[in-house]
Design an enzyme around this catalytic site. Structure first.
Site, PDB file in Angstrom:
ATOM      1  N   ASP A   5       0.833  -1.204   0.000  1.00  0.00           N
ATOM      2  CA  ASP A   5       0.000   0.000   0.000  1.00  0.00           C
ATOM      3  C   ASP A   5       0.869   1.256   0.000  1.00  0.00           C
ATOM      4  O   ASP A   5       1.980   1.258   0.540  1.00  0.00           O
ATOM      5  CB  ASP A   5      -0.917  -0.015   1.235  1.00  0.00           C
ATOM      6  CG  ASP A   5      -2.081   0.966   1.085  1.00  0.00           C
ATOM      7  OD1 ASP A   5      -2.369   1.386  -0.052  1.00  0.00           O
ATOM      8  OD2 ASP A   5      -2.687   1.326   2.116  1.00  0.00           O
TER       9      ASP A   5
ATOM     10  N   ARG B 107       2.186  -4.851   6.131  1.00  0.00           N
ATOM     11  CA  ARG B 107       1.428  -3.849   5.378  1.00  0.00           C
ATOM     12  C   ARG B 107       2.238  -2.566   5.366  1.00  0.00           C
ATOM     13  O   ARG B 107       2.576  -2.027   6.429  1.00  0.00           O
ATOM     14  CB  ARG B 107       0.048  -3.571   5.983  1.00  0.00           C
ATOM     15  CG  ARG B 107      -0.700  -2.535   5.131  1.00  0.00           C
ATOM     16  CD  ARG B 107      -2.136  -2.323   5.536  1.00  0.00           C
ATOM     17  NE  ARG B 107      -2.779  -1.442   4.560  1.00  0.00           N
ATOM     18  CZ  ARG B 107      -4.029  -1.522   4.141  1.00  0.00           C
ATOM     19  NH1 ARG B 107      -4.820  -2.450   4.633  1.00  0.00           N
ATOM     20  NH2 ARG B 107      -4.505  -0.686   3.242  1.00  0.00           N
TER      21      ARG B 107
ATOM     22  N   TRP C 121     -12.128  -2.212  -7.614  1.00  0.00           N
ATOM     23  CA  TRP C 121     -12.928  -1.815  -8.796  1.00  0.00           C
ATOM     24  C   TRP C 121     -13.655  -0.506  -8.537  1.00  0.00           C
ATOM     25  O   TRP C 121     -14.135   0.136  -9.469  1.00  0.00           O
ATOM     26  CB  TRP C 121     -13.961  -2.897  -9.143  1.00  0.00           C
ATOM     27  CG  TRP C 121     -13.378  -4.222  -9.517  1.00  0.00           C
ATOM     28  CD1 TRP C 121     -13.350  -5.339  -8.735  1.00  0.00           C
ATOM     29  CD2 TRP C 121     -12.739  -4.581 -10.750  1.00  0.00           C
ATOM     30  NE1 TRP C 121     -12.729  -6.371  -9.393  1.00  0.00           N
ATOM     31  CE2 TRP C 121     -12.353  -5.940 -10.634  1.00  0.00           C
ATOM     32  CE3 TRP C 121     -12.454  -3.897 -11.940  1.00  0.00           C
ATOM     33  CZ2 TRP C 121     -11.687  -6.619 -11.660  1.00  0.00           C
ATOM     34  CZ3 TRP C 121     -11.792  -4.591 -12.958  1.00  0.00           C
ATOM     35  CH2 TRP C 121     -11.426  -5.920 -12.817  1.00  0.00           C
TER      36      TRP C 121
ATOM     37  N   LEU D  72      10.855 -20.393  -5.147  1.00  0.00           N
ATOM     38  CA  LEU D  72       9.924 -19.495  -4.447  1.00  0.00           C
ATOM     39  C   LEU D  72       8.559 -19.632  -5.112  1.00  0.00           C
ATOM     40  O   LEU D  72       8.472 -19.638  -6.346  1.00  0.00           O
ATOM     41  CB  LEU D  72      10.405 -18.044  -4.579  1.00  0.00           C
ATOM     42  CG  LEU D  72       9.422 -16.973  -4.086  1.00  0.00           C
ATOM     43  CD1 LEU D  72       9.429 -16.893  -2.555  1.00  0.00           C
ATOM     44  CD2 LEU D  72       9.763 -15.593  -4.654  1.00  0.00           C
TER      45      LEU D  72
ATOM     46  N   HIS E 263       2.257   3.501  -9.057  1.00  0.00           N
ATOM     47  CA  HIS E 263       2.033   2.079  -9.357  1.00  0.00           C
ATOM     48  C   HIS E 263       3.205   1.509 -10.167  1.00  0.00           C
ATOM     49  O   HIS E 263       3.618   0.373  -9.947  1.00  0.00           O
ATOM     50  CB  HIS E 263       0.725   1.891 -10.120  1.00  0.00           C
ATOM     51  CG  HIS E 263      -0.499   2.276  -9.316  1.00  0.00           C
ATOM     52  ND1 HIS E 263      -0.683   1.869  -8.019  1.00  0.00           N
ATOM     53  CD2 HIS E 263      -1.591   3.021  -9.632  1.00  0.00           C
ATOM     54  CE1 HIS E 263      -1.848   2.349  -7.563  1.00  0.00           C
ATOM     55  NE2 HIS E 263      -2.407   3.064  -8.526  1.00  0.00           N
TER      56      HIS E 263
ATOM     57  N   ARG F  75      -4.884  -2.066   8.928  1.00  0.00           N
ATOM     58  CA  ARG F  75      -6.069  -2.885   8.656  1.00  0.00           C
ATOM     59  C   ARG F  75      -5.730  -3.972   7.644  1.00  0.00           C
ATOM     60  O   ARG F  75      -4.708  -3.928   6.963  1.00  0.00           O
ATOM     61  CB  ARG F  75      -7.235  -2.020   8.176  1.00  0.00           C
ATOM     62  CG  ARG F  75      -6.936  -1.132   6.979  1.00  0.00           C
ATOM     63  CD  ARG F  75      -8.169  -0.289   6.587  1.00  0.00           C
ATOM     64  NE  ARG F  75      -7.860   0.633   5.511  1.00  0.00           N
ATOM     65  CZ  ARG F  75      -7.770   1.961   5.642  1.00  0.00           C
ATOM     66  NH1 ARG F  75      -7.970   2.524   6.810  1.00  0.00           N
ATOM     67  NH2 ARG F  75      -7.477   2.723   4.595  1.00  0.00           N
TER      68      ARG F  75
HETATM   69  C1  IPE Z   1      -5.353  -2.793  -0.176  1.00  0.00           C
HETATM   70  O1  IPE Z   1      -5.019  -1.441  -0.387  1.00  0.00           O
HETATM   71  C2  IPE Z   1      -5.370  -3.536  -1.460  1.00  0.00           C
HETATM   72  C3  IPE Z   1      -4.102  -3.666  -2.166  1.00  0.00           C
HETATM   73  C4  IPE Z   1      -2.927  -3.289  -1.759  1.00  0.00           C
HETATM   74  C5  IPE Z   1      -4.187  -4.322  -3.429  1.00  0.00           C
HETATM   75  P1  IPE Z   1      -6.150  -0.327  -0.465  1.00  0.00           P
HETATM   76  O2  IPE Z   1      -5.425   0.955  -0.611  1.00  0.00           O
HETATM   77  O3  IPE Z   1      -7.145  -0.659  -1.507  1.00  0.00           O
HETATM   78  O4  IPE Z   1      -6.831  -0.449   0.970  1.00  0.00           O
HETATM   79  P2  IPE Z   1      -7.834   0.517   1.738  1.00  0.00           P
HETATM   80  O5  IPE Z   1      -8.951   0.824   0.805  1.00  0.00           O
HETATM   81  O6  IPE Z   1      -7.075   1.755   2.097  1.00  0.00           O
HETATM   82  O7  IPE Z   1      -8.238  -0.257   2.949  1.00  0.00           O
HETATM   83  C1  IPE Z   2      -1.668   0.238  -3.389  1.00  0.00           C
HETATM   84  O1  IPE Z   2      -1.409   1.601  -3.392  1.00  0.00           O
HETATM   85  C2  IPE Z   2      -1.922  -0.303  -4.775  1.00  0.00           C
HETATM   86  C3  IPE Z   2      -3.290  -0.773  -5.018  1.00  0.00           C
HETATM   87  C4  IPE Z   2      -4.250  -0.805  -4.145  1.00  0.00           C
HETATM   88  C5  IPE Z   2      -3.571  -1.262  -6.347  1.00  0.00           C
HETATM   89  P1  IPE Z   2      -2.599   2.659  -3.353  1.00  0.00           P
HETATM   90  O2  IPE Z   2      -2.974   2.966  -4.766  1.00  0.00           O
HETATM   91  O3  IPE Z   2      -3.694   2.194  -2.490  1.00  0.00           O
HETATM   92  O4  IPE Z   2      -1.858   3.905  -2.703  1.00  0.00           O
HETATM   93  P2  IPE Z   2      -2.472   4.917  -1.649  1.00  0.00           P
HETATM   94  O5  IPE Z   2      -2.992   4.126  -0.505  1.00  0.00           O
HETATM   95  O6  IPE Z   2      -3.559   5.682  -2.362  1.00  0.00           O
HETATM   96  O7  IPE Z   2      -1.302   5.785  -1.283  1.00  0.00           O
HETATM   97 MG    MG Z   3      -4.128   2.428  -0.520  1.00  0.00          MG
END
Ligand code: IPE
Ligand code: IPE
Ligand code: MG
Length: 272
Positions: free
Chosen positions: A24, A190, A73, A135, A41, A196
């Site tokens: 994240d 995380r 999504w 792995l 990304h 979470r």
């Molecule tokens: C969790 O990250 C999902 C992935 C890393 C793929 P999110 O950024 O979507 O999580 P929330 O919405 O903050 O909980």
């Molecule tokens: C995680 O990074 C990647 C995916 C959920 C696909 P985020 O895109 O959620 O990044 P933040 O949380 O907005 O910084």
């Molecule tokens: Mg995020």
């Protein structure tokens, strides 16, 4: 089948056998640099490469990465489309390298929602790398922990309808879960500062050690992984028992204090 942490006391390896990561913070990494979220990304994919290499080097057997949740999504269509492009790119460009490095790729999640090109690339990549043993890299894509339990339950009931009043046992369900081929994660990480689970491996994380770091995923590197592993090694994994019981088991093992990183105490006990 791997040992279930609720049906038996599993091993507590010094180096985690299975690391599961919620990657994240890509968006915030980009925002801090006044870049579009997509740039975060893209850098996130580089951090994935680094993480795979580090896990191979450290003898970690299973690495599971949350790449796209069933709730992602809900993001703007443009971001979802760009993430799909990145996923397609990785499946075409990275898989041969992974294969050369002995990585077995598995993708878990409700894959039916992806377009047919992505689905066939996933199938090809899994087939190509199926025999590799260094792995096991699992990518969770359109994955949700609740979906996983429900799909397992539905398939179980379809295969073996339970007696009308008979209970369903954990051992009946386990083979139908998406990650039945892997032991439960020892270490969950995380990045991105949130505390979470966001519908990741709900069932499988029952006794996993949970590590949260403020580092954003594109910045995650070998040093940060080693910090997480050092923290993990300092945990006492009791699996419901008392500390005294764990100590008694641990005392039977000799030479436990070899190769500890400086400043860490060994609390991760090998179970008797
Ligand atoms: C969790 O990250 C999902 C992935 C890393 C793929 P999110 O950024 O979507 O999580 P929330 O919405 O903050 O909980
Ligand atoms: C995680 O990074 C990647 C995916 C959920 C696909 P985020 O895109 O959620 O990044 P933040 O949380 O907005 O910084
Ligand atoms: Mg995020």
């Amino acid at each position: 089948m791997h040992k279930s942490s609720t049906l038996a006391v599993p091993d507590a390896p010094e180096i985690p056998r299975h690391v599961a990561i919620i990657m994240d913070g890509n968006g915030r990494w980009a925002k801090r640099r006044h870049l579009p979220r997509f740039a975060g990304h893209q850098r996130g994919v580089e951090a994935v490469r680094t993480a795979i290499k580090c896990c191979v080097d450290r003898g970690i057997e299973y690495l599971t990465l949350f790449a796209f949740s069933s709730e992602n999504w809900r993001r703007p269509a443009e971001e979802v489309a760009l993430l799909m492009e990145l996923f397609t790119g990785a499946l075409t460009k990275e898989v041969v390298k992974m294969h050369r490095n002995g990585v077995r790729l598995r993708v878990i999640g409700d894959l039916g929602r992806f377009d047919s090109r992505i689905q066939s690339l996933i199938g090809e990549a899994e087939r190509m790398t199926a025999g590799n043993t260094r792995l096991t890299l699992t990518i969770a894509a359109n994955y949700g922990g609740r979906w996983d339990v429900l799909q397992a339950l539905s398939r179980l009931v379809k295969d073996k309808p339970p007696a009308a009043d008979g209970p369903i046992a954990e051992a009946d369900l386990a083979p139908y879960l998406s990650m039945s081929y892997a032991p439960e994660p020892d270490l969950f990480i995380r990045t991105g500062g949130e505390h979470r689970i966001s519908n990741f491996l709900l069932w499988q994380l029952a006794y996993t050690e949970l590590y949260f770091t403020d580092a954003l995923w594109p910045d995650f590197d070998a040093e940060l992984l080693d910090q997480a592993i050092a923290w993990y090694r300092g945990r006492e994994r009791r699996f419901g028992r008392t500390s005294e019981q764990v100590e008694a088991g641990g005392r039977q093992k000799k030479g436990e204090d070899a190769e500890l990183p400086a400043g860490t105490s060994r609390r991760t006990r090998v179970n008797a």
